[in-house]
Scaffold this motif. Structure first.
Motif, PDB file in Angstrom:
ATOM      1  N   PHE A 108       0.826  -1.205   0.000  1.00  0.00           N
ATOM      2  CA  PHE A 108       0.000   0.000   0.000  1.00  0.00           C
ATOM      3  C   PHE A 108       0.863   1.257   0.000  1.00  0.00           C
ATOM      4  N   CYS A 109       2.061   1.185   0.582  1.00  0.00           N
ATOM      5  CA  CYS A 109       2.989   2.317   0.492  1.00  0.00           C
ATOM      6  C   CYS A 109       3.385   2.538  -0.968  1.00  0.00           C
ATOM      7  N   LYS A 110       3.657   1.445  -1.664  1.00  0.00           N
ATOM      8  CA  LYS A 110       4.024   1.542  -3.077  1.00  0.00           C
ATOM      9  C   LYS A 110       2.851   2.066  -3.910  1.00  0.00           C
ATOM     10  N   ARG A 111       1.665   1.658  -3.550  1.00  0.00           N
ATOM     11  CA  ARG A 111       0.484   2.134  -4.260  1.00  0.00           C
ATOM     12  C   ARG A 111       0.255   3.623  -4.000  1.00  0.00           C
ATOM     13  N   ALA A 112       0.572   4.073  -2.776  1.00  0.00           N
ATOM     14  CA  ALA A 112       0.380   5.485  -2.432  1.00  0.00           C
ATOM     15  C   ALA A 112       1.475   6.373  -3.001  1.00  0.00           C
ATOM     16  N   PHE A 113       2.626   5.782  -3.319  1.00  0.00           N
ATOM     17  CA  PHE A 113       3.800   6.567  -3.717  1.00  0.00           C
ATOM     18  C   PHE A 113       3.518   7.545  -4.865  1.00  0.00           C
ATOM     19  N   PRO A 114       2.959   7.119  -6.004  1.00  0.00           N
ATOM     20  CA  PRO A 114       2.719   8.094  -7.081  1.00  0.00           C
ATOM     21  C   PRO A 114       1.749   9.192  -6.682  1.00  0.00           C
ATOM     22  N   ALA A 115       0.780   8.870  -5.832  1.00  0.00           N
ATOM     23  CA  ALA A 115      -0.166   9.890  -5.367  1.00  0.00           C
ATOM     24  C   ALA A 115       0.543  10.919  -4.502  1.00  0.00           C
ATOM     25  N   VAL A 116       1.417  10.449  -3.614  1.00  0.00           N
ATOM     26  CA  VAL A 116       2.175  11.369  -2.762  1.00  0.00           C
ATOM     27  C   VAL A 116       3.057  12.270  -3.616  1.00  0.00           C
ATOM     28  N   GLU A 117       3.737  11.677  -4.599  1.00  0.00           N
ATOM     29  CA  GLU A 117       4.605  12.454  -5.485  1.00  0.00           C
ATOM     30  C   GLU A 117       3.804  13.521  -6.236  1.00  0.00           C
ATOM     31  N   GLU A 118       2.647  13.140  -6.750  1.00  0.00           N
ATOM     32  CA  GLU A 118       1.832  14.094  -7.499  1.00  0.00           C
ATOM     33  C   GLU A 118       1.280  15.176  -6.585  1.00  0.00           C
ATOM     34  N   LEU A 119       0.898  14.788  -5.384  1.00  0.00           N
ATOM     35  CA  LEU A 119       0.394  15.760  -4.414  1.00  0.00           C
ATOM     36  C   LEU A 119       1.430  16.842  -4.150  1.00  0.00           C
ATOM     37  N   ILE A 217       0.421   4.549  15.911  1.00  0.00           N
ATOM     38  CA  ILE A 217       0.575   4.157  14.518  1.00  0.00           C
ATOM     39  C   ILE A 217       1.099   2.733  14.488  1.00  0.00           C
ATOM     40  N   GLN A 218       0.339   1.837  13.898  1.00  0.00           N
ATOM     41  CA  GLN A 218       0.699   0.423  13.905  1.00  0.00           C
ATOM     42  C   GLN A 218       0.967  -0.133  12.514  1.00  0.00           C
ATOM     43  N   GLY A 219       0.580   0.588  11.472  1.00  0.00           N
ATOM     44  CA  GLY A 219       0.739   0.073  10.120  1.00  0.00           C
ATOM     45  C   GLY A 219       1.239   1.133   9.170  1.00  0.00           C
ATOM     46  N   THR A 220       1.533   0.694   7.962  1.00  0.00           N
ATOM     47  CA  THR A 220       1.990   1.607   6.912  1.00  0.00           C
ATOM     48  C   THR A 220       1.103   1.450   5.680  1.00  0.00           C
ATOM     49  N   PRO A 221       0.937   2.518   4.892  1.00  0.00           N
ATOM     50  CA  PRO A 221       1.430   3.857   5.209  1.00  0.00           C
ATOM     51  C   PRO A 221       0.549   4.527   6.253  1.00  0.00           C
ATOM     52  N   SER A 222       1.147   5.418   7.035  1.00  0.00           N
ATOM     53  CA  SER A 222       0.397   6.292   7.930  1.00  0.00           C
ATOM     54  C   SER A 222       0.886   7.712   7.710  1.00  0.00           C
ATOM     55  N   VAL A 230      -3.847  10.245   9.532  1.00  0.00           N
ATOM     56  CA  VAL A 230      -4.491   9.283   8.634  1.00  0.00           C
ATOM     57  C   VAL A 230      -3.721   7.981   8.767  1.00  0.00           C
ATOM     58  N   ARG A 231      -4.281   7.039   9.470  1.00  0.00           N
ATOM     59  CA  ARG A 231      -3.594   5.772   9.726  1.00  0.00           C
ATOM     60  C   ARG A 231      -4.051   4.753   8.684  1.00  0.00           C
ATOM     61  N   GLY A 232      -3.516   4.907   7.475  1.00  0.00           N
ATOM     62  CA  GLY A 232      -3.895   4.006   6.402  1.00  0.00           C
ATOM     63  C   GLY A 232      -3.741   4.665   5.042  1.00  0.00           C
ATOM     64  N   PHE A 233      -4.135   3.939   4.021  1.00  0.00           N
ATOM     65  CA  PHE A 233      -3.965   4.355   2.627  1.00  0.00           C
ATOM     66  C   PHE A 233      -4.984   5.417   2.235  1.00  0.00           C
ATOM     67  N   LEU A 234      -4.534   6.363   1.396  1.00  0.00           N
ATOM     68  CA  LEU A 234      -5.419   7.370   0.828  1.00  0.00           C
ATOM     69  C   LEU A 234      -5.195   7.466  -0.677  1.00  0.00           C
ATOM     70  N   GLU A 235      -6.266   7.721  -1.413  1.00  0.00           N
ATOM     71  CA  GLU A 235      -6.158   8.062  -2.826  1.00  0.00           C
ATOM     72  C   GLU A 235      -5.767   9.540  -2.945  1.00  0.00           C
TER      73      GLU A 235
END
Length: 251
Positions: A108-119, A217-222, A230-235
C-alpha cells in the motif's frame, strides 16, 4: 457495539419520560420489565432512532479521536516535525507539513507513492517528511538501513533517488538488489555497506518505531497532514481534500 447503540437509544427515549418513571433503582422488577418492553417496542416501531443514535455516537468518537491526536501533536511535535535526521523534501517553507511513516516492502505504500509524489509536485507548498518505519521483516529493515546509509554518505538528493527506486521496486528486496542500485548511481557500495552497520542508523529506526507507538501508529502507510492523522492508505483526491481542509482551518 450494537448493545451500546441500543443503550444509547433507550436513554434517548428515557429522557422524554418523567424522571419518576425512569428511576431504574426505584422500579420494581415488574416495572423494569415493562419499561424494557416499552423501549423495545418503541425501537421496533421507530428503527430510524437507532441510525440517529449511531450517527451521534460515531460523531462523538471522531471528535474524541481528533482531540486525542491534537494532544499527541502537542506532546511530540518536535520529534514528528524536526527530529534532525529524517528526510525533508518538497517545499521546506511550505504552509502544510505532510509526514509519512512507510515501509519499502509495504504494497500500500508503493500504491500510495505516485499519489504522494503528485500531491507534492502539483501543490508546491507542502513540506514532506519521510519516517523510515520498517515493520514487515528483515527485508524492510535492510531497505531502510540502506536508504539511511545513502543519506548519511551522499546527502538528501541521493536519498530521494534511492527512496524512489525502492518504492518503485517490484519483487524481493535483497542484498543483490542494493548492489545493483549502488552501481546504477555510481555509489561506493562497500562504503554504504559499512555505513549500514552504524549504530546511529539503529537508533534512528528505533526512535521512529518508538514514536510510532506513542502516536498509536501500527501500520503503513500512515500520514500526518497538518494536524490530521491518517492511519492508512489514501487516494490522491482524498489527500487533496485533507490538505484543503487543513488550509481552510488555518485561515
Amino acid at each position: 457495539m450494537f448493545r451500546t447503540f441500543l443503550m444509547t437509544s433507550a436513554l434517548c427515549l428515557a429522557t422524554a419520560l418523567p424522571a419518576s418513571a425512569t428511576d431504574i433503582d426505584a422500579m420494581t422488577d415488574g416495572e423494569r420489565d415493562a419499561f424494557r418492553a416499552e423501549v423495545r417496542a418503541y425501537l421496533l416501531d421507530n428503527p430510524e432512532v437507532l441510525m440517529e443514535a449511531i450517527a451521534v455516537l460515531e460523531e462523538r468518537r471522531a471528535q474524541d479521536a481528533a482531540q486525542a491526536d491534537v494532544a499527541l501533536l502537542e506532546n511530540y511535535g518536535e520529534e514528528i516535525f524536526n527530529d534532525g535526521f529524517s528526510y525533508v523534501g518538497g517545499n521546506p517553507d511550505g504552509d502544510i507539513t505532510v509526514v509519512e511513516f512507510l515501509d519499502y516492502q509495504c504494497s500500500f505504500c508503493k500504491r500510495a507513492f505516485p499519489a504522494v509524489e503528485e500531491l507534492i509536485a502539483g501543490d508546491g507548498n507542502i513540506r514532506f517528511i519521510v519516517k523510515e518505519f520498517p515493520i514487515l521483516g528483515d527485508a524492510s529493515v535492510l531497505g531502510s538501513r540502506y536508504a539511511i546509509a545513502v543519506k548519511n554518505l551522499y546527502g538528501d538528493d541521493a536519498y530521494k533517488i534511492i527512496h524512489d527506486e525502492l518504492m518503485l521496486l517490484r519483487g524481493g528486496l535483497t542484498p543483490q538488489t542494493l548492489v545493483r542500485l549502488s552501481e546504477d548511481q555510481n555509489f561506493d557500495h562497500d562504503d554504504i555497506r559499512a555505513e549500514m552497520d552504524n549504530e546511529d542508523i539503529t537508533r534512528i529506526i528505533d526512535a521512529n518505531r518508538d514514536l510510532a507507538a506513542r502516536l498509536q501508529i501500527q501500520g503503513t502507510p500512515s500520514f500526518i497532514m497538518g494536524v490530521t492523522f491518517v492511519r492508512g492508505f489514501l487516494e490522491l483526491n482524498q489527500m487533496r481534500q485533507v490538505i484543503a481542509s487543513e488550509r481552510q482551518n488555518q485561515g
